[in-house]
Design an enzyme around this catalytic site. Structure first.
Site, short mmCIF file in Angstrom:
data_model
loop_
_atom_site.label_atom_id
_atom_site.label_comp_id
_atom_site.label_asym_id
_atom_site.label_seq_id
_atom_site.Cartn_x
_atom_site.Cartn_y
_atom_site.Cartn_z
N ARG A 1 0.81 -1.23 0.00
CA ARG A 1 0.00 0.00 0.00
C ARG A 1 0.85 1.28 0.00
NH1 ARG A 1 -2.44 -0.59 6.06
NH2 ARG A 1 -0.40 -0.90 6.96
N LYS B 1 12.03 -27.62 2.89
CA LYS B 1 13.44 -27.76 3.28
C LYS B 1 13.99 -29.08 2.76
CE LYS B 1 13.20 -24.94 7.45
NZ LYS B 1 14.26 -23.95 7.50
N GLU C 1 15.23 -21.86 18.26
CA GLU C 1 15.78 -20.67 17.58
C GLU C 1 16.57 -19.83 18.57
OE1 GLU C 1 13.18 -18.81 14.44
OE2 GLU C 1 11.68 -19.48 15.88
N HIS D 1 4.65 -26.00 11.32
CA HIS D 1 5.94 -26.66 11.08
C HIS D 1 6.10 -27.95 11.89
CE1 HIS D 1 6.65 -22.98 9.08
NE2 HIS D 1 7.18 -22.30 10.07
N LYS E 1 11.81 -19.43 21.08
CA LYS E 1 12.70 -18.35 20.64
C LYS E 1 13.70 -18.06 21.75
CE LYS E 1 9.96 -16.42 17.08
NZ LYS E 1 10.64 -16.82 15.85
C1 BG6 Z 1 8.36 -18.95 10.58
C2 BG6 Z 1 7.95 -18.34 11.88
O1 BG6 Z 1 7.30 -19.64 10.00
O2 BG6 Z 1 9.44 -19.84 10.79
C3 BG6 Z 1 9.12 -17.61 12.52
O3 BG6 Z 1 6.88 -17.43 11.67
C4 BG6 Z 1 10.31 -18.53 12.63
O4 BG6 Z 1 8.76 -17.12 13.80
C5 BG6 Z 1 10.60 -19.22 11.30
O5 BG6 Z 1 11.41 -17.76 13.04
C6 BG6 Z 1 11.68 -20.27 11.46
O6 BG6 Z 1 12.04 -20.74 10.20
P1 BG6 Z 1 13.49 -21.31 9.91
O7 BG6 Z 1 13.43 -21.72 8.47
O8 BG6 Z 1 14.45 -20.22 10.18
O9 BG6 Z 1 13.66 -22.47 10.83
#
Ligand code: BG6
Length: 486
Positions: free
Chosen positions: A47, A179, A213, A237, A337
């Protein structure tokens, strides 16, 4: 690698995080590899009023940043010649006329609409695309996750999209499925006869899936605070990884054959509701700490997070699958996280020998383990017991390790490279079907309701650790431990 058919790709959310960080670099790479035809067009749509030149400037900054040493000015020039920008406010019907003008005369080509916006906007975008007659028979729509925030909202969005696109035109993306390592899980299970006889109750004691992460919420605070780890990572995931691990062998690799089997797993997940959430789930939220020695703020101090937020940044679950194959085998899932390491790993722990015949069995780790590491490096390790050299029969666990990066020495495709190309080719195998998404939300909803009902506030963990102590207790109660923590 075959060159793709001519295509136009329209990226809604064209100035957003996903497009700049992932999609444009992925498209650049495919273009540099010679896979994108020279008359393809990639149109960023958002936008903000921006000229094409300004958009290109932004795109170049992003590609330089995210491609690092891979960035090449010549390849960039070729890629930039395919890029365009159109200002469209998703809800402003009049703006779509400009998009229609940009796509005019190209109706017979493959047309991919990638919705990288909040899913609240999917319905209005679909409606406007239909009004402008932009949805051609060769069109596809890619829906970025999370699609909705519960079963009802996901269903509403799916219905709105289905009123404009047919199911075969709808690509619900879960980038984990793209992946290389996740594909390798399929290769391991269904390309080798070796594992199948062992892949069941009786021989498998338990399975762990960790997606850890180091990163925090980055620039996505306002999105994340409404979402939390369960919706952001588990609903998609982790459940998809679980499906690939637990599904029955599909009869073919046909998209629906694979998706039918995944669906059966999702439908066989034992529901977790009411007070069971207190026994089978752990929610966590990080406080300030240090990741790899670098001090980081706590979740509540991050930008765009409510100061009293109870959103979870960590979740651990004990999952049971009510099927003949898996009855009684716990699957432990955890993701968070600001954990100690970036690590995505699946651990399958097999049964111990039924009767020890050696005098000195090792005190721990007597069971064989298959460890499939997906990130940061890709390797498959099997631990077996071997005899320690020297006198007597002293057994010791050793590893049979396969480093896939070392073995193949080829750069594997980034998930979005593969998935974007699949949308152009029309291959749905790695995308979720509507019924899969529905089944996943139906299993997630009661957990969220249970948390609310039991007022289950997140347990605080220090950034840079493996999450709250309750996560170790969750698995410890069954006599197991997270790998690396035992
Ligand atoms: C995303 C999430 O789908 O996947 C993120 O919204 C996350 O919060 C990410 O960091 C992790 O993906 P990858 O490929 O870095 O493991």
């Amino acid at each position: 690698m075959a060159v793709l058919p001519p295509f136009d790709m329209v990226l809604f959310g064209g100035t957003g995080d996903l497009v700049t960080r992932k999609l444009l670099p992925a498209l650049y790479r495919r273009c540099a590899a010679g896979q994108v035809p020279s008359d393809a067009r990639i149109i960023g749509v958002a936008r903000t009023a921006l000229s094409r030149a300004k958009y290109l400037e932004r795109a170049e900054v992003a590609c330089r940043e995210f491609l690092g040493g891979e960035f090449d000015p010549q390849h960039w020039a070729t890629f930039a010649s395919l890029l365009d920008y159109v200002k469209v406010d998703a809800a402003a019907t009049a703006d779509y006329a400009d998009l229609a003008a940009a796509l005019a005369g190209r109706e017979s080509r493959v047309r991919v609409f990638f919705f990288s916006t909040s899913s609240d906007l999917f319905a209005v975008i679909c409606d406007n695309l239909a009004r402008q007659n932009l949805v051609t028979p060769e069109s596809r729509v890619v829906l970025e996750k999370p699609l909705g925030h519960d079963t009802v909202s996901a269903d509403r969005i799916n219905a709105a999209v289905a009123s404009v696109f047919r199911e075969r035109q709808i690509y619900r993306i879960d980038h984990y499925l793209g992946k290389e390592a996740v594909q390798n899980l399929m290769a391991l299970r269904f390309g080798n006869a070796l594992f199948e006889p062992l892949w069941r109750r009786g021989l498998v004691r338990h399975v762990q899936i960790t997606v850890a992460e180091e990163l925090g919420v980055e620039r996505r605070g306002s999105f994340y605070d409404k979402t939390g780890a369960l919706r952001d990572m588990v609903q998609n995931h982790l459940l998809q990884l679980l499906c690939i691990l637990a599904m029955e062998p599909p009869a073919t690799s046909d998209p629906d054959a694979v998706r039918d089997e995944k669906l059966k797993v999702l439908r066989a997940l034992r529901p977790i509701h009411g007070e069971a959430v207190l026994q089978k789930t752990v929610r966590g939220q990080y406080k300030a700490g240090a990741v790899r020695g670098v001090p980081v703020p706590g979740y509540l101090e991050e930008a765009d997070i409510a100061p009293d937020s109870t959103t979870e940044t960590f979740v651990a679950l004990k999952v049971e699958i009510d099927s003949w194959r898996w009855a009684g085998v716990p699957f432990y899932l955890r993701t968070g996280k600001r954990l100690q390491d970036r690590l995505t790993e699946v651990v399958v722990t097999f049964a111990e020998v039924p009767h020890p015949i050696f005098e000195h069995p090792p005190a721990a780790h007597t069971a064989n383990e298959l460890v499939i590491r997906l990130q940061p490096d890709e390797c498959i390790t099997m631990t077996i017991l071997a005899k320690n050299p020297g006198e007597g029969m002293r057994l010791k666990p050793v590893s049979l390790a396969l480093d896939l990066g070392e073995t193949f020495k080829e750069r594997s495709l980034d998930a979005y490279e593969r998935l974007l190309m699949d949308t152009v080719k029309g291959n749905l195998t790695l995308f979720m079907r509507r019924d899969e998404l529905d089944a996943a939300w139906r299993w997630i909803d009661p957990i969220i309701a249970g948390w609310e009902q039991c007022d289950d506030r997140p347990k605080i963990y220090t950034a840079g650790t493996w999450g709250p102590a309750a996560s170790s207790a969750l698995i410890g109660r069954d006599g197991f431990g997270w790998r690396g923590e035992e």
